[in-house]
Each structure stands twice: as C-alpha cells, then as structure tokens.
Design a protein around this motif. Structure first.
Motif, PDB file in Angstrom:
ATOM      1  N   ALA A   1      42.357  71.543 -49.880  1.00  0.00           N
ATOM      2  CA  ALA A   1      43.614  71.663 -49.129  1.00  0.00           C
ATOM      3  C   ALA A   1      43.664  70.647 -47.996  1.00  0.00           C
ATOM      4  N   HIS A   2      42.554  70.472 -47.314  1.00  0.00           N
ATOM      5  CA  HIS A   2      42.487  69.479 -46.234  1.00  0.00           C
ATOM      6  C   HIS A   2      42.824  68.094 -46.776  1.00  0.00           C
ATOM      7  N   ARG A   3      42.227  67.733 -47.882  1.00  0.00           N
ATOM      8  CA  ARG A   3      42.470  66.402 -48.463  1.00  0.00           C
ATOM      9  C   ARG A   3      43.910  66.244 -48.944  1.00  0.00           C
ATOM     10  N   LYS A   4      44.462  67.298 -49.523  1.00  0.00           N
ATOM     11  CA  LYS A   4      45.851  67.231 -49.985  1.00  0.00           C
ATOM     12  C   LYS A   4      46.801  67.116 -48.794  1.00  0.00           C
ATOM     13  N   ALA A   5      46.508  67.831 -47.704  1.00  0.00           N
ATOM     14  CA  ALA A   5      47.347  67.746 -46.505  1.00  0.00           C
ATOM     15  C   ALA A   5      47.287  66.343 -45.907  1.00  0.00           C
ATOM     16  N   ILE A   6      46.092  65.760 -45.886  1.00  0.00           N
ATOM     17  CA  ILE A   6      45.951  64.387 -45.393  1.00  0.00           C
ATOM     18  C   ILE A   6      46.740  63.426 -46.280  1.00  0.00           C
ATOM     19  N   ASP A   7      46.714  63.653 -47.589  1.00  0.00           N
ATOM     20  CA  ASP A   7      47.517  62.824 -48.500  1.00  0.00           C
ATOM     21  C   ASP A   7      49.000  62.901 -48.158  1.00  0.00           C
ATOM     22  N   VAL A   8      49.477  64.116 -47.831  1.00  0.00           N
ATOM     23  CA  VAL A   8      50.889  64.281 -47.459  1.00  0.00           C
ATOM     24  C   VAL A   8      51.186  63.512 -46.178  1.00  0.00           C
ATOM     25  N   ILE A   9      50.288  63.616 -45.202  1.00  0.00           N
ATOM     26  CA  ILE A   9      50.487  62.898 -43.935  1.00  0.00           C
ATOM     27  C   ILE A   9      50.533  61.398 -44.186  1.00  0.00           C
ATOM     28  N   ARG A  10      49.619  60.909 -44.991  1.00  0.00           N
ATOM     29  CA  ARG A  10      49.593  59.469 -45.291  1.00  0.00           C
ATOM     30  C   ARG A  10      50.864  59.022 -46.008  1.00  0.00           C
ATOM     31  N   SER A  11      51.347  59.849 -46.913  1.00  0.00           N
ATOM     32  CA  SER A  11      52.554  59.462 -47.645  1.00  0.00           C
ATOM     33  C   SER A  11      53.776  59.435 -46.734  1.00  0.00           C
ATOM     34  N   THR A  12      53.818  60.301 -45.736  1.00  0.00           N
ATOM     35  CA  THR A  12      54.959  60.305 -44.819  1.00  0.00           C
ATOM     36  C   THR A  12      54.884  59.158 -43.825  1.00  0.00           C
ATOM     37  N   GLN A  13      53.674  58.655 -43.572  1.00  0.00           N
ATOM     38  CA  GLN A  13      53.543  57.523 -42.654  1.00  0.00           C
ATOM     39  C   GLN A  13      54.094  56.248 -43.256  1.00  0.00           C
ATOM     40  N   ARG A  14      54.190  56.193 -44.570  1.00  0.00           N
ATOM     41  CA  ARG A  14      54.741  55.022 -45.237  1.00  0.00           C
ATOM     42  C   ARG A  14      56.227  55.199 -45.537  1.00  0.00           C
ATOM     43  N   ALA A  15      56.780  56.320 -45.153  1.00  0.00           N
ATOM     44  CA  ALA A  15      58.174  56.609 -45.475  1.00  0.00           C
ATOM     45  C   ALA A  15      59.110  55.721 -44.652  1.00  0.00           C
ATOM     46  N   THR A  16      60.292  55.532 -45.175  1.00  0.00           N
ATOM     47  CA  THR A  16      61.319  54.765 -44.486  1.00  0.00           C
ATOM     48  C   THR A  16      61.972  55.646 -43.424  1.00  0.00           C
ATOM     49  N   PRO A  17      62.091  55.155 -42.190  1.00  0.00           N
ATOM     50  CA  PRO A  17      62.723  55.953 -41.139  1.00  0.00           C
ATOM     51  C   PRO A  17      64.176  56.265 -41.485  1.00  0.00           C
ATOM     52  N   MET A  18      64.613  57.435 -41.069  1.00  0.00           N
ATOM     53  CA  MET A  18      65.984  57.869 -41.323  1.00  0.00           C
ATOM     54  C   MET A  18      66.651  58.215 -40.001  1.00  0.00           C
ATOM     55  N   ALA A  19      67.954  58.084 -39.937  1.00  0.00           N
ATOM     56  CA  ALA A  19      68.687  58.428 -38.730  1.00  0.00           C
ATOM     57  C   ALA A  19      68.613  59.924 -38.459  1.00  0.00           C
ATOM     58  N   GLU A  20      68.704  60.718 -39.510  1.00  0.00           N
ATOM     59  CA  GLU A  20      68.628  62.172 -39.379  1.00  0.00           C
ATOM     60  C   GLU A  20      67.706  62.720 -40.439  1.00  0.00           C
ATOM     61  N   LEU A  21      66.993  63.764 -40.084  1.00  0.00           N
ATOM     62  CA  LEU A  21      66.144  64.424 -41.071  1.00  0.00           C
ATOM     63  C   LEU A  21      66.998  65.307 -41.962  1.00  0.00           C
ATOM     64  N   PRO A  22      66.703  65.349 -43.241  1.00  0.00           N
ATOM     65  CA  PRO A  22      67.473  66.226 -44.127  1.00  0.00           C
ATOM     66  C   PRO A  22      67.121  67.684 -43.866  1.00  0.00           C
ATOM     67  N   ASP A  23      68.063  68.561 -44.129  1.00  0.00           N
ATOM     68  CA  ASP A  23      67.808  69.992 -44.013  1.00  0.00           C
ATOM     69  C   ASP A  23      66.902  70.392 -45.166  1.00  0.00           C
ATOM     70  N   ARG A  24      65.755  70.949 -44.836  1.00  0.00           N
ATOM     71  CA  ARG A  24      64.776  71.298 -45.862  1.00  0.00           C
ATOM     72  C   ARG A  24      64.941  72.736 -46.332  1.00  0.00           C
ATOM     73  N   GLY A  25      65.862  73.463 -45.768  1.00  0.00           N
ATOM     74  CA  GLY A  25      66.040  74.845 -46.190  1.00  0.00           C
ATOM     75  C   GLY A  25      64.804  75.681 -45.908  1.00  0.00           C
ATOM     76  N   VAL A  26      64.248  75.534 -44.707  1.00  0.00           N
ATOM     77  CA  VAL A  26      63.026  76.228 -44.341  1.00  0.00           C
ATOM     78  C   VAL A  26      63.254  77.735 -44.315  1.00  0.00           C
ATOM     79  N   VAL A  27      62.345  78.444 -44.930  1.00  0.00           N
ATOM     80  CA  VAL A  27      62.387  79.900 -44.908  1.00  0.00           C
ATOM     81  C   VAL A  27      61.144  80.375 -44.167  1.00  0.00           C
ATOM     82  N   HIS A  28      61.346  81.102 -43.091  1.00  0.00           N
ATOM     83  CA  HIS A  28      60.233  81.627 -42.301  1.00  0.00           C
ATOM     84  C   HIS A  28      60.128  83.127 -42.525  1.00  0.00           C
ATOM     85  N   ASP A  29      58.901  83.611 -42.454  1.00  0.00           N
ATOM     86  CA  ASP A  29      58.684  85.038 -42.652  1.00  0.00           C
ATOM     87  C   ASP A  29      59.380  85.848 -41.568  1.00  0.00           C
TER      88      ASP A  29
END
Length: 158
Positions: free
Chosen positions: A62-90
C-alpha cells in the motif's frame, strides 16, 4: 497453510484503506491505491511464504502504491480548477480527522499512518520509509502532539 485471499481482503482491507487515506487523503486516489494494492497482492499471493506477516506485507505494498499515486500526480498538468471528485465521507468527524492528518508534514503523516493506523512496530515503519526507528518514533509523537493541540484548540473555541 495459507488462508484464502478473500479472507485476507476482509481481514486487512480496512487497515490498508486507512493507510492509503492517511498518505493520500480521503478521495478517489486512496481508493485507487487500495485497489492496486490488492491487485498486486493477489498476483504475488501464491509465492508468499505461509509464515509471512501478511499485514506488514500489505502495508508495504500500500505504501508503494500510494507513492506511485503521488508520483503520477506530480507529473500532472496544472488545472485552473480541480474537478469535483464526488467525495463520499463516512461522517463529519471522520472527514475532519482525515483532513487534519493530511495536513501534517509527510514524515509525521506516514509515521502515524503506518504505526497507529496499520499497527506496524516502529522498526517496521522505519524500514518501510527509509529512516531510523527513533526518527519514526519522534515523527509519530510530533504528529500526535500536533493533532492533540489542534483538537484542544477547537474545544477551547467552542
């Protein structure tokens, strides 16, 4: 004899999700890292020794997969606004806690996630994050101190 993989998912799924959320925050990326963790674990499951510490093994993945996600977002193209992710919280308290944990410095957040949420000993956490045991213990203590102070300040404001 090893237990069926489905039982491993039931037994350790919540711990892995807590770790992913602590590292990535409460959003779709954490759930994606959770899924990727169990996909990778399923592929490696037949070769895992029967006496292996399954929880520590899964937290490492899980640690390695989370780091992979962080690395992939660091290469992402900046956006003016973040998209709504439809977050569901408990619930509101859980959302507040995850927000506060996510606001901690990386070292503190990782130490808290892997030790307090995943239940790994400090020595295992140190090996996982590439630091010594005392540094991890200190980071966890500092993170918990910060969280306690934030909650104490909130109680005083109310």
């Amino acid at each position: 004899m090893k237990q069926p993989f489905e039982q491993v998912v039931r037994e350790h799924g919540q711990v892995v999700l807590r770790v992913c959320r602590a590292v990535l925050g409460v959003h779709t990326s954490a759930e994606d890292a959770w899924s990727e963790t169990f996909l990778a674990a399923l592929r490696a499951w037949p070769e895992l020794p029967a006496d292996a510490n399954v929880r520590a093994w899964l937290v490492t993945i899980a640690h390695r997969k989370a780091i992979d996600v962080i690395r992939s977002t660091q290469r992402a193209t900046p956006m003016a606004e973040l998209p709504d992710r439809g977050v569901v919280h408990d619930d509101e308290d859980a959302r507040e806690l995850w927000t506060r944990v996510a606001a901690l410095p990386d070292r503190q957040r990782q130490a808290i996630a892997y030790h307090h949420l995943a239940g790994l000993p400090y020595a295992d956490v140190a090996q996982l994050v590439g630091r010594n045991t005392e540094a991890v213990r200190r980071a966890a203590a500092d993170g918990m101190k910060t969280l306690r102070a934030v909650y104490a300040a909130d109680r005083e404001d109310q």
